[in-house]
Design a protein around this motif. Structure first.
Motif: not given
Lengths: 261, 363
Positions: A106-110, A116, A119-120, A123, A152, A168, A172
């Motif tokens: 479930n990596l973010f492909p975009h 990736n 992000l956390a 944000w 990517f 990823r 956190k």
């Protein structure tokens, strides 16, 4: 058992008497289907729990209840003494303490690998970009994949993607890591590289709950192995006893089936 | 057992190279294909020469009145003479610089959006500001600008204003409705579904009639919105329903795991939509979105039924000019070419965007 000793000696963080995750009398239904039956489970600080069982036994559902990707109808789940419920603030606290690694990465492909990872931190925790990138690079090095930072996700192999997913999750700085069949979607030659990363995490004293079929991993690092079948915990034991002297017939059968070849 | 030495690469045989190979594979690969090639050549032979004669060879380009057109070809003098009307409608001569500035701003915005180097925030801000700035600049009444009634707006200028406002403003509204349709809250979901299905169930012309004729009946006496503003609102709300459906299609293509990963990270609903889900969903929806924007661009000509003079109706109007009777064909061909340029550009831009956003096959 040598590995286990290393863990125990190296980690001052470890304190099994301090509960990190508590499940008390948890029941869950999908419509009429009773998917979790009276689950009771405590996981202590720094403890490594492996959950095994046939598919459809409710093991993924159970760990997904811990960070409320699934809701449960009865009982109580607490993470670091915070109840997992609809309360938004509770949920935010819990999810910032609990990271999850998924079967399909479930990596973010975009987003590029580095994006990736940042992000956390950027944000959710409002870290400045520079700091987030430094942290991200640190963990990418940790999982031996720093040179892929600007690629990517779809350009990486499955094993690399899963290592990125672990990095990823680590960004956190979670107290608890949940692994939901992290190696089940990988080609056999890539399972090792992911397990190596997981073993090194275990040695650091992270609290881990792993749903996995990798019995070698369970033997090597687990403090406890839990066997689930038909929505309930059937047997739990230290790995030694679990594999060498299983008590229930269902576990014996299960072990026969997965260890036969 | 044997050992083989490395072989050097050779050129393909003559028949498999260059133009010969292309013709063999694409034009003459089967008897059916050969038949089709011959038929196509025949049709082109029948169509192209007369077309070239009418468009260029026999056409008249020089002069300033109808009698200068003598030949059998097109009378492009008509288009040249009326070009100002086609582009600006009845926009006052003295204020034309405002119209030109607006068009230039539009061009600049498109350029900024198309450049890879320009920062994302700048792109978004310029695109969102464009419709508002355009309408304020054209309408005036502020900052010492003389007020220009929207009745005077017309031609290509009006077409572009309507299309830009419709496309830019319908987008965020449509995205909200798409998210609303996926909402777990039953009220929001029902309202979104009701709105989308209601709008998609009626033709644009109905919405325009409602906006221009029926809506004013509900306004309290003395309050009256400008006709163009009402049309813009109608078109924006209409287009929003289509955007919503296109974006919903994109949302449905996003695997559940993406939502779960965003949730597990601790992102709030709006952040996970903005950073994770929508960028992917909109990427998937681009071909359909651009398709519906192209439709909208062409549908702007429907505003003629509520008495606004867009490019098409401007051409119809000028073709009724006593001095230029019988020039409809030239006018419509010109309109077709203008529409085609804008729509083909949009279509190409969307292709380019799709390629740029494709992260699957990058080196």
């Amino acid at each position: 058992m040598q590995e286990k000793k290393i863990i125990e000696s190296s980690s001052q963080l470890r304190d099994l008497s301090e509960p990190m995750i508590e499940l008390n009398g948890v029941n869950k239904w999908y419509g009429d289907f009773h998917v979790l039956k009276d689950i009771n489970l405590n996981v202590g600080k720094g403890e490594i729990v492996v959950v095994a069982g046939p598919s459809g036994s409710g093991k993924s559902t159970m760990i997904r209840c811990i960070n409320r990707l699934e809701e449960y109808q009865e009982g109580v789940i607490k993470v670091k003494n915070i109840e997992v419920n609809a309360d938004v603030k509770n949920l935010r606290d819990i999810r910032s303490n609990v990271a999850m690694v998924f079967q399909h990465f479930n990596l973010f492909p975009h987003l590029s690998i580095i994006d990736n990872l940042t992000l956390a931190p950027m944000w959710v925790y409002n870290k400045p970009k520079k700091e987030a990138r430094d942290t991200a690079m640190h963990y990418l090095e940790r999982v031996n994949i720093a040179e892929q930072a600007d690629k990517f996700p779809n350009q990486l192999s499955g094993g690399q993607q899963q290592r990125v997913a672990i990095a990823r999750a680590l960004c956190k700085s979670p107290d608890i890591m949940l692994f939901d069949e992290p190696t089940s979607a990988l080609d056999p030659e890539m399972i090792g590289e992911v397990l190596d990363v997981m073993i090194s995490l275990a040695k650091e004293g992270k609290t881990m709950v792993c749903v996995t079929h990798e019995m070698g991993f369970a033997r090597k690092v687990a403090d406890r192995v839990i066997f689930m079948d038909e929505g309930q915990i059937v047997e739990e034991n230290d790995p030694e006893t679990f594999f060498n002297n299983p008590e229930s017939d269902r576990l014996k059968l299960f072990l026969e089936q997965i260890l036969a070849h | 057992m044997a050992v083989y030495s490395l072989k050097t690469a050779k050129e393909p045989p003559l028949g498999e190279r260059g133009a010969v190979a292309w013709i063999r594979h694409n034009l003459l690969s089967s008897s059916f294909n050969i038949l089709f090639t011959i038929l196509s050549i025949y049709i082109l032979y029948k169509i192209l020469p007369p077309l070239a004669h009418w468009l260029f060879l026999d056409a008249d380009f020089v002069g300033d009145k109808k009698s200068d057109c003598g030949g059998d070809g097109a009378c492009w003098i008509f288009v040249f003479e009326k070009l100002k009307m086609f582009i600006y409608g009845f926009y006052p001569q003295a204020e034309l610089w405002r119209a030109n500035l607006t068009i230039a701003l539009g061009g600049a915005t498109v350029l900024i959006a198309a450049l890879d180097r320009s920062p994302k925030a700048l792109k978004i801000i310029t695109i969102l500001l464009l419709p508002i700035v355009s309408v304020v600049l054209l309408s005036g009444g502020y900052f010492g600008l003389a007020h220009v009634e929207t009745n005077a707006w017309g031609g290509l200028l009006l077409t572009l204003v309507i299309a830009t406002v419709g496309i830019v403003l319908s987008f965020p509204i449509g995205v909200l409705f798409a998210l609303g349709r996926q909402s777990k809250l039953p009220i929001i979901k029902t309202l979104s579904v009701f709105y989308i299905e209601l709008i998609r169930g009626v033709p644009l012309i109905t919405v325009l009639f409602m906006a221009s004729v029926v809506l004013p009946l509900f306004f309290p006496e003395g309050i009256d919105f400008d006709k163009l503003i009402r049309a813009l609102i109608g078109i924006t709300l209409f287009q929003a329903a289509y955007v919503a459906e296109n974006v919903r299609g994109g949302l449905q293509a996003i695997p559940k795991g993406q939502y779960e990963a965003a949730d597990a990270m601790g992102l709030t609903y709006w952040k996970s939509m903005r950073l994770v889900i929508l960028p992917q969903a909109i990427k998937v929806a681009i071909p359909n979105l651009v398709g519906s924007f192209i439709s909208l661009f062409k549908d702007t000509s429907l505003v003629m039924i509520i008495g606004l003079f867009d490019l098409l109706s401007m051409v119809k109007l000028t073709a009724n000019d006593r001095d230029w009777l019988g020039m409809d064909t030239e006018g419509f061909v010109f309109v077709a070419i203008v529409y085609w340029i804008f729509n083909f550009t949009m279509s190409r831009y969307s292709k380019r965007l799709e390629r740029k956003l494709d992260t699957n096959n990058r080196d």
